[in-house]
Design an enzyme around this catalytic site. Structure first.
Site, PDB file in Angstrom:
ATOM      1  N   TYR A  34       0.796  -1.229   0.000  1.00 38.64           N
ATOM      2  CA  TYR A  34       0.000   0.000   0.000  1.00 38.64           C
ATOM      3  C   TYR A  34       0.830   1.282   0.000  1.00 38.64           C
ATOM      4  O   TYR A  34       0.271   2.371  -0.090  1.00 38.64           O
ATOM      5  CB  TYR A  34      -0.918   0.014   1.238  1.00 38.64           C
ATOM      6  CG  TYR A  34      -1.902  -1.130   1.260  1.00 38.64           C
ATOM      7  CD1 TYR A  34      -3.018  -1.127   0.436  1.00 38.64           C
ATOM      8  CD2 TYR A  34      -1.693  -2.225   2.094  1.00 38.64           C
ATOM      9  CE1 TYR A  34      -3.924  -2.187   0.443  1.00 38.64           C
ATOM     10  CE2 TYR A  34      -2.588  -3.293   2.109  1.00 38.64           C
ATOM     11  CZ  TYR A  34      -3.695  -3.260   1.285  1.00 38.64           C
ATOM     12  OH  TYR A  34      -4.580  -4.306   1.287  1.00 38.64           O
ATOM     13  N   HIS A  39      -4.216   6.492  -0.795  1.00 32.90           N
ATOM     14  CA  HIS A  39      -4.696   6.508   0.585  1.00 32.90           C
ATOM     15  C   HIS A  39      -3.557   6.739   1.573  1.00 32.90           C
ATOM     16  O   HIS A  39      -3.805   7.024   2.753  1.00 32.90           O
ATOM     17  CB  HIS A  39      -5.385   5.175   0.887  1.00 32.90           C
ATOM     18  CG  HIS A  39      -6.666   5.297   1.645  1.00 32.90           C
ATOM     19  ND1 HIS A  39      -7.369   6.468   1.812  1.00 32.90           N
ATOM     20  CD2 HIS A  39      -7.404   4.349   2.309  1.00 32.90           C
ATOM     21  CE1 HIS A  39      -8.470   6.239   2.523  1.00 32.90           C
ATOM     22  NE2 HIS A  39      -8.510   4.977   2.845  1.00 32.90           N
ATOM     23  N   ASN A  87      -8.967   1.802   8.863  1.00 30.06           N
ATOM     24  CA  ASN A  87     -10.220   1.952   9.599  1.00 30.06           C
ATOM     25  C   ASN A  87     -10.087   1.698  11.094  1.00 30.06           C
ATOM     26  O   ASN A  87     -11.079   1.741  11.822  1.00 30.06           O
ATOM     27  CB  ASN A  87     -11.319   1.053   9.004  1.00 30.06           C
ATOM     28  CG  ASN A  87     -10.976  -0.422   9.052  1.00 30.06           C
ATOM     29  OD1 ASN A  87      -9.928  -0.816   9.564  1.00 30.06           O
ATOM     30  ND2 ASN A  87     -11.861  -1.248   8.528  1.00 30.06           N
ATOM     31  N   ASP A 112      -5.385  11.889   3.033  1.00 30.56           N
ATOM     32  CA  ASP A 112      -5.788  12.061   1.644  1.00 30.56           C
ATOM     33  C   ASP A 112      -7.220  12.588   1.602  1.00 30.56           C
ATOM     34  O   ASP A 112      -8.036  12.257   2.465  1.00 30.56           O
ATOM     35  CB  ASP A 112      -5.693  10.735   0.897  1.00 30.56           C
ATOM     36  CG  ASP A 112      -6.537   9.641   1.553  1.00 30.56           C
ATOM     37  OD1 ASP A 112      -6.295   9.316   2.735  1.00 30.56           O
ATOM     38  OD2 ASP A 112      -7.461   9.117   0.892  1.00 30.56           O
ATOM     39  N   ASN A 133     -12.563   6.443   6.366  1.00 27.39           N
ATOM     40  CA  ASN A 133     -12.632   5.531   7.505  1.00 27.39           C
ATOM     41  C   ASN A 133     -11.600   5.810   8.585  1.00 27.39           C
ATOM     42  O   ASN A 133     -11.840   5.525   9.767  1.00 27.39           O
ATOM     43  CB  ASN A 133     -12.513   4.088   7.030  1.00 27.39           C
ATOM     44  CG  ASN A 133     -13.760   3.615   6.308  1.00 27.39           C
ATOM     45  OD1 ASN A 133     -14.862   4.050   6.626  1.00 27.39           O
ATOM     46  ND2 ASN A 133     -13.598   2.739   5.330  1.00 27.39           N
TER      47      ASN A 133
END
Length: 222
Positions: A34, A39, A87, A112, A133
């Site tokens: 990631y 994000h 989250n 973001d 989230n």
């Protein structure tokens, strides 16, 4: 049962007094998979800030995060990268805030922002989570939305010729090359205003950040 919200409520709505930031949180998802995704823009800025200050973000298991201590003239400020999923970001933020007795209006969350285009940036205090989230969980764990937000524009798929792309898929993919250049420029500008933020001068930091740089004309000094 889950931990009850902290209900940290000291609010600063204007600039009648100094804004003292004691915790700077970058939001993202951990792991190599990631690290280059939209994000993770919050991670990018806080990692860059740590590098500029020659700080090492170290694993702190009790906060489920990487952290570093930045000693400013106004006192210590903590840099935090939650190592939970996005989250569950509030677990790290709430734990460190409670341990160091940091109020909600002393927290700046870098994240973001779908509602700003690549190259857009805005600091604000409070508000909703707009479906983010990470913000949602921080609000739940603190018991208040009144922390500060440093919003890094990544654009929305409906505005970037990607209307068929779902939002979740969009934020979990890397920006296009042209978008990345715009985001990187915002991070450069963002890191540059932290001297003002750490000097408790949020008003000046916001003015500098929100004022768009003038385009440079070849042959004319900037």
């Amino acid at each position: 049962m889950g931990r009850a919200p902290l209900h940290i409520h000291r609010v600063c709505r204007g600039f009648s007094r100094k804004v003292s930031i004691k915790l700077i949180v970058g939001l993202g998802n951990p792991g190599k998979k990631y690290e280059s995704t939209r994000h993770n823009a919050g991670f990018w800025l806080v990692e860059r800030l740590a590098a500029e200050r020659r700080l090492t973000l170290r694993k702190e298991p009790k906060f489920h995060a990487l952290q570093a201590r930045l000693d400013a003239a106004t006192g210590p400020t903590w840099l935090l990268l939650p190592q939970t999923w996005m989250n569950e970001s509030g677990s790290a933020v709430g734990a460190l805030a409670q341990f160091h007795k940091i109020a909600a209006d002393e927290i700046l969350v870098v994240h973001d922002e779908l509602d700003l285009p690549p190259g857009g940036v805005k600091i604000k205090q409070g508000g909703g989570h707009a479906g983010h989230n990470g913000l949602r969980d921080i609000m739940a764990k603190l018991g208040t939305p009144d922390f500060w937000r440093f919003r890094i524009g990544i654009g929305h798929p409906r505005d970037l010729a990607a209307s068929e792309q779902e939002v979740v898929d969009f934020v979990l993919h890397p920006p296009r090359k042209d978008e990345q250049a715009l985001i990187d420029a915002v991070i450069d500008r963002g890191v540059a205003v932290f001297d003002l933020i750490l000097a408790d001068n949020m008003a000046a930091a916001m003015h500098k950040l929100h004022t768009k740089p003038r385009p440079q004309v070849p042959g004319i000094p900037a």
